[in-house]
Design a protein around this motif. Sequence first.
Motif, short mmCIF file in Angstrom:
data_model
loop_
_atom_site.label_atom_id
_atom_site.label_comp_id
_atom_site.label_asym_id
_atom_site.label_seq_id
_atom_site.Cartn_x
_atom_site.Cartn_y
_atom_site.Cartn_z
N GLY A 357 17.45 -29.06 32.32
CA GLY A 357 16.92 -29.89 33.57
C GLY A 357 15.79 -30.96 32.89
N ARG A 358 15.38 -31.20 31.82
CA ARG A 358 14.55 -32.18 31.52
C ARG A 358 15.24 -33.25 30.75
NH1 ARG A 358 10.38 -31.49 28.37
NH2 ARG A 358 11.34 -29.46 27.30
N VAL A 359 14.71 -34.50 30.89
CA VAL A 359 15.40 -35.56 29.93
C VAL A 359 14.63 -35.20 28.48
CG1 VAL A 359 15.50 -37.93 29.50
CG2 VAL A 359 15.81 -36.89 32.00
N VAL A 360 15.40 -35.23 27.73
CA VAL A 360 14.83 -34.98 26.26
C VAL A 360 15.08 -36.02 25.02
CG1 VAL A 360 14.36 -32.53 26.44
CG2 VAL A 360 16.55 -33.24 25.36
N GLY A 361 15.99 -36.95 25.45
CA GLY A 361 16.33 -37.94 24.48
C GLY A 361 17.05 -39.08 25.29
#
Length: 361
Positions: A357-361
């Motif tokens: 659920g998190r933008v990591v790239g």
Amino acid sequence: MSVVLHVTGRVLAGPEDVRDELWVVDGRVTYDRPAHAGDVRTVRGWALPGLVDAHCHVGLDAHGAVDEATSEKQALTDRDAGTLLIRDAGSPADTRWIDDRDDLPEIIRAGRHIARTRRYIRNYAHEIEPADLVAYVGREALRGDGWVKLVGDWLDRETGDLGACWPRAEAEAAIAEAHRLGARVTAHCFAEESLRDLVEAGIDCVEHATGLTEDTIPLFAERGVAIVPTLVNIATFPRLADGGEAKFPRWAGHMRRLHERRYDTVRSAYDAGVPVFVGTDAGGSLAHGLVASEVAELVKAGIPPLEALSATSWGARAWLGRPALEEGAPADLVVYDEDPRADVRVLAAPRRVVLAGRVVG
């Protein structure tokens, strides 16, 4: 409420199931707009489930197990290429610590390779004799995440060529033990010799499978035995053959022949109905982050682009028992600027990578 992610544009929930948007709430996918969204972050593009590399080795390099810092770098490289689910097809390293990191891909482990004595790469495998195979398979079935990895064939120094490692009876007993313990079994196989015995013994998957022929392909199809061709690895066969020709000319010639017919082998297997999945064999002598290159290789072999895409997304996730982008699934997805169904080369340039659920790239 935490930040809500709104993915809009085209969401490829399935090969033909295209939605206009999805929402990510508390790390989960929903197609219902939240009533009280609060802080919303919008990502636009073509969204796919997080890609799958079904033959990858985190924690391993050409010399054996690596330290945690190197393992972390390998996992991050895969993640940034869009690979969010890895089937680790054998490693001597303990990478369980990765399970506690929500910024690294999920790993489904096959334990440590099980090989015949002096018949595999040094420092990689348990090297044993056939009488011990059942016991070691049982151990690795409990150590892994539902998979066990055998080395089905390797260079036999006595014959100077590739040769099967396990007698049929021992292989059958070992595979039965893995199944009893709830694990599936896969095997490294380059050559032709070991395939029929392993399939008839009940194996679930074969890695590389360059030795498939018109005699064994129907057997794979009938039994539903999957293959992971690792074509980006098979591309190294000519170099390997050149390096070993002086000492093992029969082996070198055999490796070149397997390489020459690699695309025909994969296409024939696909045409016969053999399940084909994407794997890169990263972590030995190959770099990580090659998933897009392997999908492109499958297309070059003649697999339709949509099927090659499924082999690293919807289909691969179903095979490994993990969700894609259905309601309530963990929000692991990759967003691209263009439709990857039209051109799989799009996979080489993710616009955004979303993990848990998190933008990591």
